[in-house]
Write an enzyme that holds these catalytic residues in place. Structure first.
Site: not given
Ligand SMILES: C[C@@](CO)(OP(=O)(O)O)[C@H](O)COP(=O)(O)OP(=O)(O)OC[C@H]1O[C@@H](n2ccc(N)nc2=O)[C@H](O)[C@@H]1O
Ligand SMILES: Nc1ncnc2c1ncn2[C@@H]1O[C@H](COP(=O)(O)OP(=O)(O)O)[C@@H](O)[C@H]1O
Length: 299
Positions: A10, A94-95, A99-104, A136
């Site tokens: 996001k 990206p970590v 951009m909420a990668g962990g949440s994704a 998120d």
């Protein structure tokens, strides 16, 4: 048998941050927009374990601290069963990049395990489990464009016409979300700036509804941006370069350090990415479009 879920990153088109609450969170007006950078999360029957692969996965935990592992445990607890799933994450988001990668990955693991375990979990229940895992996480299930109130978890979809073209400037190293919120509070206290109650921007909502990229570019705002710039001053150069090269709008994505630039169309996005790469103001550039759907099962 295995189940794979594809899940988007996001960018926050508006991030209005209210005062610090007693529970340590801030009330937000958080306009989320899902973009076409995706992680893929595959779950297979077996003991709980996490593996991660991708171009840049430094700092992603593979133990119980991985948000996807937490999601497996949370869903299993809800269903009253053992958290038996081996999780593999193919990471392109990206970590620690805002951009909420962990949440994704957490949202994807919830959806994948519900399918793997053949559990009929209604969407509102899945959304509540998601909100327990992080502010998120519910949006990664929903996708599209939506406004999140409360700590960002109370979502309402927004009308969004057409497709917007984005360039993301990825930075070296991440920024910690709690540290950026704390810096925002510190700066407000230092400058005796009262944190007002945030409101949805009518200009932003109108630009989204009409698909007007120029108007959207002018309406992008992020209350966390001064804090991200204070912790990472080099982002000022990155944002200025995008402006100079003709971006319709630019801002730090969420808590940063990824910077987002809005382009007029795909060709403009490619030109902008090339100019930013040439200027050497980012570790890497990624072009993407939005909005895209939220987490969905591939197999
Ligand atoms: C800033 C945003 C914008 O979408 O995302 P990122 O840019 O980090 O991806 C979010 O608000 C991040 O959401 P998320 O990463 O899920 O945060 P959480 O795990 O819920 O909270 C982590 C910490 O961030 C702070 N936090 C988070 C949300 C919120 N509304 N107010 C806060 O103050 C708190 O210090 C909290 O302990
Ligand atoms: N599956 C995951 N992917 C990325 N980071 C994760 C994951 N699980 C836990 N983390 C931790 O969460 C932190 C924030 O990561 P991330 O969600 O990528 O960034 P952001 O909160 O800025 O959007 C990382 O630094 C890492 O320590």
């Amino acid at each position: 048998m295995s189940v794979t879920v594809k899940v988007p990153a996001k960018v926050n088109l508006q991030l209005g941050v209210g005062p610090l609450r007693d529970d340590g969170y801030h009330d937000l007006v958080n306009v989320f927009h899902a973009v076409s950078l995706f992680d893929e999360v595959t779950v297979t029957p077996g003991p709980l374990a996490v593996t991660v692969a991708g171009a840049s996965v430094e700092g992603v935990p593979t133990g119980p601290d991985n948000l996807a592992a937490k999601a497996v445990v949370r869903l299993a607890g809800h269903l009253g069963r053992a958290p038996e799933a081996s999780v593999h994450i193919e990471k392109a988001i990206p970590v620690a990049g805002g951009m909420a990668g962990g949440s994704a990955d957490a949202a994807a693991a919830l959806l994948a395990c519900a399918r793997l375990w053949e559990a009929d979990v209604p969407l509102p229940v899945l959304m509540d489990l998601a909100a327990d895992l992080g502010s998120d996480v519910p949006f990664a299930l929903l996708g599209g464009t939506a406004v999140g109130l409360g700590r960002g978890e109370r979502l309402t979809p927004l009308s969004c016409e057409g497709e917007f073209h984005w360039v993301f400037a990825l930075a070296d190293g991440g920024l910690s979300t709690p540290a950026v919120f704390a810096e925002c509070d510190r700066l407000r206290a230092a400058f005796e700036a009262e944190a007002g109650w945030p409101h949805e921007s009518p200009d932003l909502l109108a630009a989204l509804a009409s698909g007007d990229a120029k108007a959207l570019g002018a309406a992008l705002t992020n209350d966390l941006q001064p804090a991200a710039l204070s912790l990472r001053p080099s982002l000022g150069r990155t944002l200025a370069a995008g402006r100079e090269f003709g971006a319709l709008g630019e801002l730090v994505s969420g808590s940063g350090p990824t910077c987002a630039f809005l382009a007029a169309d795909a060709e403009h996005a490619a030109e902008l990415a090339a100019a930013l790469a040439e200027a050497g103001v980012a570790r890497a550039l990624a072009a993407a479009t939005g909005p895209v759907p939220g987490a969905h099962v591939l197999s």
